[in-house]
Design a protein around this motif. Structure first.
Motif, short mmCIF file in Angstrom:
data_model
loop_
_atom_site.label_atom_id
_atom_site.label_comp_id
_atom_site.label_asym_id
_atom_site.label_seq_id
_atom_site.Cartn_x
_atom_site.Cartn_y
_atom_site.Cartn_z
N THR A 1 0.83 -1.21 0.00
CA THR A 1 0.00 0.00 0.00
C THR A 1 0.86 1.25 0.00
O THR A 1 0.58 2.23 -0.71
CB THR A 1 -0.93 0.00 1.22
N GLY A 2 1.95 1.23 0.79
CA GLY A 2 2.84 2.39 0.84
C GLY A 2 3.57 2.64 -0.46
O GLY A 2 3.92 3.79 -0.76
N SER A 3 3.79 1.59 -1.24
CA SER A 3 4.50 1.77 -2.51
C SER A 3 3.67 2.50 -3.55
O SER A 3 4.20 2.92 -4.59
CB SER A 3 4.92 0.40 -3.06
N PHE A 4 2.36 2.63 -3.29
CA PHE A 4 1.48 3.36 -4.21
C PHE A 4 1.07 4.72 -3.64
O PHE A 4 0.03 5.26 -4.02
CB PHE A 4 0.23 2.54 -4.51
N GLN A 5 1.89 5.25 -2.75
CA GLN A 5 1.58 6.53 -2.14
C GLN A 5 2.80 7.45 -2.16
O GLN A 5 3.93 6.97 -2.18
CB GLN A 5 1.11 6.34 -0.68
N GLY A 6 2.53 8.74 -2.15
CA GLY A 6 3.58 9.73 -1.99
C GLY A 6 4.68 9.68 -3.04
O GLY A 6 4.42 9.53 -4.25
N ALA A 7 5.91 9.77 -2.56
CA ALA A 7 7.06 9.81 -3.46
C ALA A 7 7.24 8.51 -4.22
O ALA A 7 7.74 8.52 -5.35
CB ALA A 7 8.33 10.13 -2.66
N TYR A 8 6.82 7.40 -3.62
CA TYR A 8 6.95 6.11 -4.30
C TYR A 8 6.04 6.04 -5.53
O TYR A 8 6.45 5.57 -6.59
CB TYR A 8 6.62 4.96 -3.34
N LEU A 9 4.82 6.52 -5.38
CA LEU A 9 3.91 6.54 -6.53
C LEU A 9 4.41 7.50 -7.60
O LEU A 9 4.33 7.20 -8.81
CB LEU A 9 2.51 6.95 -6.08
N THR A 10 4.95 8.64 -7.20
CA THR A 10 5.51 9.59 -8.17
C THR A 10 6.66 8.97 -8.94
O THR A 10 6.77 9.13 -10.16
CB THR A 10 6.00 10.86 -7.44
N ALA A 11 7.53 8.24 -8.23
CA ALA A 11 8.66 7.58 -8.89
C ALA A 11 8.18 6.48 -9.84
O ALA A 11 8.71 6.32 -10.95
CB ALA A 11 9.62 7.01 -7.85
N LEU A 12 7.17 5.71 -9.42
CA LEU A 12 6.65 4.64 -10.26
C LEU A 12 6.03 5.21 -11.54
O LEU A 12 6.29 4.71 -12.65
CB LEU A 12 5.61 3.83 -9.49
N MET A 13 5.25 6.26 -11.41
CA MET A 13 4.64 6.88 -12.58
C MET A 13 5.70 7.55 -13.45
O MET A 13 5.59 7.57 -14.68
CB MET A 13 3.60 7.91 -12.15
N GLY A 14 6.75 8.09 -12.81
CA GLY A 14 7.84 8.68 -13.59
C GLY A 14 8.56 7.65 -14.44
O GLY A 14 8.90 7.91 -15.60
N SER A 15 8.78 6.46 -13.89
CA SER A 15 9.43 5.40 -14.66
C SER A 15 8.55 4.92 -15.79
O SER A 15 9.02 4.67 -16.91
CB SER A 15 9.77 4.23 -13.73
N VAL A 16 7.25 4.80 -15.53
CA VAL A 16 6.32 4.36 -16.58
C VAL A 16 6.29 5.40 -17.71
O VAL A 16 6.32 5.05 -18.90
CB VAL A 16 4.92 4.13 -15.99
N LYS A 17 6.23 6.68 -17.34
CA LYS A 17 6.19 7.73 -18.35
C LYS A 17 7.48 7.77 -19.16
O LYS A 17 7.45 7.84 -20.40
CB LYS A 17 5.96 9.08 -17.67
N LEU A 18 8.62 7.71 -18.48
CA LEU A 18 9.90 7.74 -19.18
C LEU A 18 10.04 6.54 -20.11
O LEU A 18 10.49 6.68 -21.25
CB LEU A 18 11.04 7.77 -18.16
N SER A 19 9.67 5.36 -19.63
CA SER A 19 9.80 4.15 -20.44
C SER A 19 8.87 4.18 -21.64
O SER A 19 9.26 3.79 -22.75
CB SER A 19 9.51 2.92 -19.57
N ALA A 20 7.63 4.65 -21.42
CA ALA A 20 6.66 4.68 -22.52
C ALA A 20 7.08 5.68 -23.60
O ALA A 20 7.03 5.37 -24.80
CB ALA A 20 5.28 5.03 -21.99
N VAL A 21 7.51 6.88 -23.19
CA VAL A 21 7.93 7.89 -24.16
C VAL A 21 9.17 7.43 -24.91
O VAL A 21 9.26 7.54 -26.15
CB VAL A 21 8.17 9.24 -23.46
N SER A 22 10.16 6.92 -24.19
CA SER A 22 11.40 6.48 -24.83
C SER A 22 11.15 5.31 -25.77
O SER A 22 11.66 5.28 -26.90
CB SER A 22 12.42 6.07 -23.75
N ALA A 23 10.35 4.34 -25.33
CA ALA A 23 10.06 3.18 -26.18
C ALA A 23 9.26 3.58 -27.40
O ALA A 23 9.50 3.08 -28.51
CB ALA A 23 9.32 2.12 -25.37
#
Length: 301
Positions: free
Chosen positions: A72-94
């Motif tokens: 649950t904590g991994s989907f909150q706060g800075a962790y969620l921001t980092a997860l979405m940042g990785s998804v966005k970076l990977s999707a745009v780059s790919a």
């Protein structure tokens, strides 16, 4: 004499059948070392990650209990921001690497110069595996704040910043585009020349051929390449860590911080929960890709 000659083949048949049964019986044993290696190398860490992701240690008593607090904590706060940042970076780059890699691979496939094809594919094989700290250093020396091209082209005055999201995208494209070339080239080789000739004979233009024939056939392979590029960018760590540090929030950097102990008390296993999140995202993407791969195999086989 005649009887011996006629009975010989009858004796050979049971022997051949016996040898075939022995091969079938010992076949699985030959694969056993590989299965043991896979179980130890991948199975044990996966089970440890799964167990740790749902385990919390009580600081007062030292007892451990199973809970979903880490997940649950991994989907909150800075962790969620980092997860979405990785998804966005990977999707745009790919996505960009797929769009740019396809015409490059098509130019290589249709080239009349065999030496050029071999040179491009060889270079792609080298560049696709060039990453980490050396790649970060190369771009810092070239396009960093004091890089050679940055100074000569006055890129800083034009708003260029290597240590940003789009700067990281440019760096990732350096190894993702060659990887796309290697991935899509076999599929382009599978396009039959008769399809192009049939489309041309029916009055189709080159654009219509690609829109209605080539791209629909290549769509599963393109999606497979997109998935592969997404996974490569999603799991990349050393290049981003050496270049941007915490300037760009990424889940791999958050996992490294959590492993090093840079977490709140009671969240020691949040890194394992973040790793489980990455596995779930990768599994979801692969679940979309596999059915389309079987469809592509029917056309390009």
């Amino acid at each position: 004499m005649t009887t011996a000659l006629t009975e010989a083949p009858a004796d050979v048949a049971p022997a051949a059948a016996h040898r075939q049964r022995r091969r079938r019986a010992t076949g699985p044993l030959a694969v056993l070392p590989l299965l043991v290696f896979v179980a130890v190398s991948f199975g044990v860490p996966a089970l440890a990650m799964l167990n740790g992701a749902f385990t919390v240690k009580d600081q007062a008593t030292g007892a451990t209990s199973y809970t979903t607090a880490n997940l649950t904590g991994s989907f909150q706060g800075a962790y969620l921001t980092a997860l979405m940042g990785s998804v966005k970076l990977s999707a745009v780059s790919a996505g960009l690497a797929t769009v740019l890699g396809l015409p490059l691979a098509q130019a290589v496939v249709t080239s009349r110069f065999r030496a050029l094809r071999e040179a491009v594919l060889t270079a792609s094989g080298v560049l696709a595996n060039f990453g980490g700290v050396p790649l970060a250093f190369a771009f810092v020396a070239t396009l960093g704040n004091s890089g050679v091209l940055t100074r000569h082209l006055s890129l800083t005055e034009r708003g260029w910043d290597l240590y940003s999201f789009w700067g990281l995208v440019v760096v990732y494209l350096y190894f993702l585009i060659p990887l796309m070339v290697l991935t899509i080239t076999p599929a382009l080789d599978g396009l039959r020349s008769q399809w192009r000739e049939a489309a041309r004979n029916n009055g189709a233009t080159t654009v219509q051929y690609w829109l209605h024939v080539a791209l629909p056939v290549l769509a599963p392979s393109l999606l497979g390449g997109l998935v592969l590029l997404f996974g490569s960018a999603f799991a990349a760590y050393a290049t981003a860590a050496a270049m941007v540090g915490s300037a760009v929030p990424l889940v791999t950097l958050q996992i490294a911080d959590a492993i090093s102990g840079n977490v709140l008390v009671g969240q020691e296993n949040v890194a394992l929960a973040l790793s489980l999140d990455m596995v779930l995202i990768a599994g979801l993407v692969m679940a979309v890709y596999l059915p389309l791969q079987r469809r592509s195999a029917r056309w390009l086989a």
